[in-house]
Every structure is written in structure tokens, then in C-alpha cells.
Design a protein around this motif. Structure first.
Motif, PDB file in Angstrom:
ATOM      1  N   GLY A  91       0.545  -1.190  -0.095  1.00  0.00           N
ATOM      2  CA  GLY A  91       0.115  -0.044  -0.063  1.00  0.00           C
ATOM      3  C   GLY A  91       0.923   1.302   0.024  1.00  0.00           C
ATOM      4  N   LEU A  92       0.412   2.222  -0.862  1.00  0.00           N
ATOM      5  CA  LEU A  92       0.901   3.585  -0.842  1.00  0.00           C
ATOM      6  C   LEU A  92       0.032   4.460  -0.025  1.00  0.00           C
ATOM      7  N   ALA A  93       0.334   5.223   0.888  1.00  0.00           N
ATOM      8  CA  ALA A  93      -0.316   6.057   1.682  1.00  0.00           C
ATOM      9  C   ALA A  93      -0.106   7.534   1.904  1.00  0.00           C
ATOM     10  N   GLU A  94       1.142   8.059   1.642  1.00  0.00           N
ATOM     11  CA  GLU A  94       1.765   9.242   1.484  1.00  0.00           C
ATOM     12  C   GLU A  94       2.641   9.618   0.153  1.00  0.00           C
ATOM     13  N   PRO A  95       2.554  10.689  -0.265  1.00  0.00           N
ATOM     14  CA  PRO A  95       3.464  11.230  -1.485  1.00  0.00           C
ATOM     15  C   PRO A  95       4.831  11.356  -0.990  1.00  0.00           C
ATOM     16  N   THR A  96       5.532  10.124  -0.863  1.00  0.00           N
ATOM     17  CA  THR A  96       6.880  10.161  -0.460  1.00  0.00           C
ATOM     18  C   THR A  96       7.859   9.037  -1.405  1.00  0.00           C
ATOM     19  N   HIS A  97       8.898   8.636  -1.130  1.00  0.00           N
ATOM     20  CA  HIS A  97       9.683   7.723  -2.026  1.00  0.00           C
ATOM     21  C   HIS A  97       9.288   6.279  -1.368  1.00  0.00           C
ATOM     22  N   TYR A  98       8.716   5.454  -2.259  1.00  0.00           N
ATOM     23  CA  TYR A  98       8.715   3.888  -1.665  1.00  0.00           C
ATOM     24  C   TYR A  98       9.535   3.165  -2.638  1.00  0.00           C
ATOM     25  N   HIS A  99       9.884   2.237  -2.085  1.00  0.00           N
ATOM     26  CA  HIS A  99      10.965   1.366  -2.777  1.00  0.00           C
ATOM     27  C   HIS A  99      10.663  -0.364  -2.626  1.00  0.00           C
ATOM     28  N   VAL A 100      10.666  -0.910  -3.502  1.00  0.00           N
ATOM     29  CA  VAL A 100      10.285  -2.421  -3.330  1.00  0.00           C
ATOM     30  C   VAL A 100      11.469  -3.141  -3.815  1.00  0.00           C
ATOM     31  N   PRO A 101      12.492  -3.584  -2.961  1.00  0.00           N
ATOM     32  CA  PRO A 101      13.665  -4.452  -3.417  1.00  0.00           C
ATOM     33  C   PRO A 101      13.195  -5.974  -3.436  1.00  0.00           C
ATOM     34  N   LEU A 102      13.839  -6.706  -4.291  1.00  0.00           N
ATOM     35  CA  LEU A 102      13.681  -7.927  -4.447  1.00  0.00           C
ATOM     36  C   LEU A 102      15.190  -8.559  -4.530  1.00  0.00           C
ATOM     37  N   LEU A 103      15.294  -9.826  -3.676  1.00  0.00           N
ATOM     38  CA  LEU A 103      16.346 -10.670  -4.026  1.00  0.00           C
ATOM     39  C   LEU A 103      15.911 -12.115  -4.527  1.00  0.00           C
ATOM     40  N   VAL A 104      16.328 -12.599  -5.732  1.00  0.00           N
ATOM     41  CA  VAL A 104      15.797 -13.866  -6.333  1.00  0.00           C
ATOM     42  C   VAL A 104      16.693 -14.960  -6.425  1.00  0.00           C
ATOM     43  N   SER A 105      16.455 -16.022  -6.323  1.00  0.00           N
ATOM     44  CA  SER A 105      17.526 -17.294  -6.617  1.00  0.00           C
ATOM     45  C   SER A 105      16.332 -18.168  -7.132  1.00  0.00           C
ATOM     46  N   PRO A 106      17.056 -19.095  -7.957  1.00  0.00           N
ATOM     47  CA  PRO A 106      16.063 -20.309  -8.481  1.00  0.00           C
ATOM     48  C   PRO A 106      15.967 -21.369  -7.579  1.00  0.00           C
ATOM     49  N   TYR A 107      16.769 -21.229  -6.550  1.00  0.00           N
ATOM     50  CA  TYR A 107      17.026 -22.454  -5.522  1.00  0.00           C
ATOM     51  C   TYR A 107      16.019 -22.367  -4.159  1.00  0.00           C
ATOM     52  N   GLY A 108      15.431 -23.257  -4.014  1.00  0.00           N
ATOM     53  CA  GLY A 108      14.775 -23.202  -2.697  1.00  0.00           C
ATOM     54  C   GLY A 108      15.571 -23.794  -1.477  1.00  0.00           C
ATOM     55  N   TYR A 109      16.606 -23.821  -1.483  1.00  0.00           N
ATOM     56  CA  TYR A 109      17.315 -24.345  -0.298  1.00  0.00           C
ATOM     57  C   TYR A 109      18.744 -23.439  -0.407  1.00  0.00           C
TER      58      TYR A 109
END
Length: 115
Positions: A91-109
Motif C-alpha cells: 500500500g502507498l499512503a503518502e506522497p513520498t519515495h517507496y522502494h520495493v527491493p527483491l532478492l531472487v534465486s532459482p533454488y529453494g535451499y
């Protein structure tokens, strides 16, 4: 300050930014697609996903196409893949900078075998 939304994706299995990963931003209230982008060499998109007049308070979802990214980079994924389409709702509530970082790996272990 005007509101804006950015993202950054890192491929932890390769130790580098996830360049060439497709993502889609949707507004949850009506399902409208607001942006379809591909990450650049730095794992970011070239401009904010939302900014200025396009920025509005509300609930959103980014879907990161990690499975397609890994397949395009020669990774053989099991069926089903550990990570395929990754939805992140926020959710975005205020007019500020929001950042969505994501770390990914194909391995589940973890391949780390330290003590």
C-alpha cells in the motif's frame, strides 16, 4: 515532495543485478495495469514505476517474472519452479519515495554448508 515508486532486483545465485527481468505493476482496486517494464543492467527500471501525477494512494501489486528470467539465462528449473511469478502486494499512503527491493534465486535451499 512528490510521490514515487521504484524497484531493484538482485539475482543472489549469480551475484549480480537481475537484468532483463519482466515486471508488471497493477492497481488492486480495479486491476488496471499501470506499468510493464524490464529491468536494466543494474536490475532497476529506467524510470519510477509511479511518479508525479500518476502517483496515488492505494493498494498495488508488482508481479516479478523470475521463472522466465532464470530460464532466459539458461537455468534449468524443476517443475514446479521454486520461484516463478512473484507477486508483492503493498500500500502507498503518502506522497513520498517507496522502494520495493527483491532478492531472487532459482533454488529453494541454501547451498551454504558453513558451521
Amino acid at each position: 515532495m512528490a510521490g514515487r515508486l521504484t524497484t531493484h532486483v538482485l539475482d543472489t545465485s549469480a551475484g549480480r543485478p537481475a537484468a532483463g527481468l519482466k515486471l508488471t505493476l497493477r492497481r488492486l482496486a480495479d486491476g488496471a495495469v499501470l506499468a510493464e517494464c524490464v529491468t536494466n543492467a543494474d536490475g532497476r527500471v529506467d524510470r519510477p514505476l509511479l511518479a508525479d501525477d500518476d502517483f496515488a494512494a492505494g493498494s498495488y501489486e508488482i508481479v516479478f517474472e523470475a521463472g522466465d528470467y532464470f530460464r532466459a539465462n539458461g537455468v534449468v528449473l524443476p517443475e514446479p519452479a521454486f520461484l516463478d511469478a512473484i507477486p508483492i502486494r503493498f500500500g502507498l499512503a503518502e506522497p513520498t519515495h517507496y522502494h520495493v527491493p527483491l532478492l531472487v534465486s532459482p533454488y529453494g535451499y541454501s547451498t551454504y554448508r558453513g558451521s
